[in-house]
Design a protein around this motif. Sequence first.
Motif, PDB file in Angstrom:
ATOM      1  N   LYS A 106      60.223  49.413  27.874  1.00 56.40           N
ATOM      2  CA  LYS A 106      60.114  50.186  26.645  1.00 56.40           C
ATOM      3  C   LYS A 106      60.366  51.654  26.958  1.00 56.40           C
ATOM      4  N   ILE A 107      60.961  52.346  26.003  1.00 61.78           N
ATOM      5  CA  ILE A 107      61.184  53.779  26.124  1.00 61.78           C
ATOM      6  C   ILE A 107      60.361  54.431  25.017  1.00 61.78           C
ATOM      7  N   GLY A 108      59.349  55.164  25.414  1.00 65.57           N
ATOM      8  CA  GLY A 108      58.525  55.866  24.447  1.00 65.57           C
ATOM      9  C   GLY A 108      59.099  57.242  24.165  1.00 65.57           C
ATOM     10  N   HIS A 109      59.015  57.665  22.931  1.00 68.68           N
ATOM     11  CA  HIS A 109      59.391  59.024  22.554  1.00 68.68           C
ATOM     12  C   HIS A 109      58.641  59.384  21.274  1.00 68.68           C
ATOM     13  N   TYR A 110      58.713  60.627  20.892  1.00 77.01           N
ATOM     14  CA  TYR A 110      58.010  61.085  19.698  1.00 77.01           C
ATOM     15  C   TYR A 110      59.007  61.390  18.595  1.00 77.01           C
ATOM     16  N   ALA A 111      58.675  60.940  17.395  1.00 80.05           N
ATOM     17  CA  ALA A 111      59.534  61.146  16.227  1.00 80.05           C
ATOM     18  C   ALA A 111      58.698  61.782  15.117  1.00 80.05           C
ATOM     19  N   ASP A 112      59.371  62.360  14.147  1.00 72.95           N
ATOM     20  CA  ASP A 112      58.680  62.952  13.010  1.00 72.95           C
ATOM     21  C   ASP A 112      57.927  61.869  12.245  1.00 72.95           C
ATOM     22  N   PRO A 114      56.189  60.032   9.030  1.00 73.33           N
ATOM     23  CA  PRO A 114      56.575  59.946   7.625  1.00 73.33           C
ATOM     24  C   PRO A 114      55.845  61.028   6.827  1.00 73.33           C
ATOM     25  N   GLY A 115      56.539  61.642   5.947  1.00 68.28           N
ATOM     26  CA  GLY A 115      55.947  62.703   5.154  1.00 68.28           C
ATOM     27  C   GLY A 115      56.084  64.075   5.785  1.00 68.28           C
ATOM     28  N   GLY A 116      56.621  64.101   7.012  1.00 64.40           N
ATOM     29  CA  GLY A 116      56.880  65.381   7.667  1.00 64.40           C
ATOM     30  C   GLY A 116      55.631  66.134   8.043  1.00 64.40           C
ATOM     31  N   LYS A 117      55.530  67.368   7.594  1.00 62.32           N
ATOM     32  CA  LYS A 117      54.416  68.267   7.875  1.00 62.32           C
ATOM     33  C   LYS A 117      54.266  68.555   9.368  1.00 62.32           C
ATOM     34  N   GLY A 118      55.334  68.382  10.128  1.00 61.33           N
ATOM     35  CA  GLY A 118      55.323  68.727  11.548  1.00 61.33           C
ATOM     36  C   GLY A 118      54.594  67.755  12.450  1.00 61.33           C
ATOM     37  N   LYS A 119      54.046  66.693  11.898  1.00 59.26           N
ATOM     38  CA  LYS A 119      53.335  65.723  12.725  1.00 59.26           C
ATOM     39  C   LYS A 119      54.329  64.818  13.434  1.00 59.26           C
ATOM     40  N   LYS A 120      53.977  64.427  14.633  1.00 63.82           N
ATOM     41  CA  LYS A 120      54.807  63.522  15.427  1.00 63.82           C
ATOM     42  C   LYS A 120      54.036  62.233  15.668  1.00 63.82           C
ATOM     43  N   ILE A 121      54.768  61.132  15.741  1.00 66.71           N
ATOM     44  CA  ILE A 121      54.168  59.856  16.119  1.00 66.71           C
ATOM     45  C   ILE A 121      54.966  59.268  17.271  1.00 66.71           C
ATOM     46  N   ARG A 122      54.284  58.465  18.062  1.00 63.43           N
ATOM     47  CA  ARG A 122      54.947  57.818  19.184  1.00 63.43           C
ATOM     48  C   ARG A 122      55.686  56.590  18.693  1.00 63.43           C
ATOM     49  N   VAL A 123      56.914  56.463  19.163  1.00 61.71           N
ATOM     50  CA  VAL A 123      57.755  55.316  18.841  1.00 61.71           C
ATOM     51  C   VAL A 123      58.226  54.703  20.156  1.00 61.71           C
ATOM     52  N   ASP A 124      58.142  53.390  20.270  1.00 62.73           N
ATOM     53  CA  ASP A 124      58.646  52.692  21.444  1.00 62.73           C
ATOM     54  C   ASP A 124      59.927  51.952  21.073  1.00 62.73           C
ATOM     55  N   VAL A 125      60.948  52.133  21.874  1.00 66.12           N
ATOM     56  CA  VAL A 125      62.216  51.431  21.726  1.00 66.12           C
ATOM     57  C   VAL A 125      62.299  50.433  22.872  1.00 66.12           C
ATOM     58  N   GLU A 126      62.745  49.231  22.598  1.00 68.93           N
ATOM     59  CA  GLU A 126      62.899  48.239  23.657  1.00 68.93           C
ATOM     60  C   GLU A 126      64.281  48.376  24.277  1.00 68.93           C
ATOM     61  N   ALA A 127      64.334  48.209  25.593  1.00 70.82           N
ATOM     62  CA  ALA A 127      65.597  48.357  26.310  1.00 70.82           C
ATOM     63  C   ALA A 127      65.741  47.256  27.349  1.00 70.82           C
ATOM     64  N   LEU A 128      66.982  46.947  27.677  1.00 72.96           N
ATOM     65  CA  LEU A 128      67.292  45.985  28.724  1.00 72.96           C
ATOM     66  C   LEU A 128      68.459  46.547  29.528  1.00 72.96           C
ATOM     67  N   SER A 129      68.289  46.592  30.841  1.00 66.94           N
ATOM     68  CA  SER A 129      69.353  47.043  31.729  1.00 66.94           C
ATOM     69  C   SER A 129      69.666  45.946  32.734  1.00 66.94           C
ATOM     70  N   VAL A 130      70.929  45.863  33.110  1.00 63.20           N
ATOM     71  CA  VAL A 130      71.354  44.938  34.153  1.00 63.20           C
ATOM     72  C   VAL A 130      71.955  45.766  35.271  1.00 63.20           C
ATOM     73  N   TRP A 131      71.454  45.550  36.478  1.00 63.69           N
ATOM     74  CA  TRP A 131      71.936  46.220  37.679  1.00 63.69           C
ATOM     75  C   TRP A 131      72.522  45.172  38.604  1.00 63.69           C
ATOM     76  N   ARG A 132      73.608  45.522  39.266  1.00 67.72           N
ATOM     77  CA  ARG A 132      74.283  44.576  40.163  1.00 67.72           C
ATOM     78  C   ARG A 132      74.502  45.220  41.516  1.00 67.72           C
ATOM     79  N   HIS A 133      74.264  44.438  42.544  1.00 67.15           N
ATOM     80  CA  HIS A 133      74.505  44.922  43.899  1.00 67.15           C
ATOM     81  C   HIS A 133      75.996  44.814  44.192  1.00 67.15           C
ATOM     82  N   THR A 134      76.645  45.942  44.454  1.00 62.67           N
ATOM     83  CA  THR A 134      78.092  46.001  44.688  1.00 62.67           C
ATOM     84  C   THR A 134      78.344  46.648  46.044  1.00 62.67           C
TER      85      THR A 134
END
Length: 182
Positions: A106-112, A114-134
């Motif tokens: 998961k990649i956590g970050h802060y977003a505005d 709802p309703g603005g007013k300068g408040k931030k909330i934490r949002v988690d985005v799911e991610a998948l990476s593939v690494w290969r030995h070359t």
Amino acid sequence: MRSCRCLALAAVLIVATAVSLEAQVRLPNCQVRGDQLEEDMWENLWKQNWDGAAKLIAPGFQSIRDNKIRDRDGELAFIKTQSFKLHFPHNYQTTYSGDAVIVSYKIGHYADAPGGKGKKIRVDVEALSVWRHTPRGWQWVAHVETAGAPPAQSAKPDNSAPRASRGTVERWDTGLADAEAK
């Protein structure tokens, strides 16, 4: 007799080399190595070390983010426009398949909020990476990120009556039936 010894020695060397190469590719602790590969990439992103990031990205790389498919050059151009300082990867889950490491996290970050007013909330985005030995070492060959769920409008539970939901197959069938009816 001497040729048999040479042949046996050659066979032993071939097997030893194959075992040695296999040992280099196989990871004793996949969880730690998968985490480390992602952390190496994130370190480059946080420091805006684009040359370091480019060295980790395979020539045949593909990604999907924001509903766009990108190749290596497109990904490099994209990440150079982003600020990663307030992003933090966490909850790594790593699996191993041959000469590849698959890392979900998961990649956590802060977003505005709802309703603005300068408040931030934490949002988690799911991610998948593939690494290969070359031959160049470990390289990032694929990456996918979800768009993330939109922030909830309210912390109160929704007590409204449940709506009937239709599955993907039903929607396809309905769409097909509608198209055939026309």
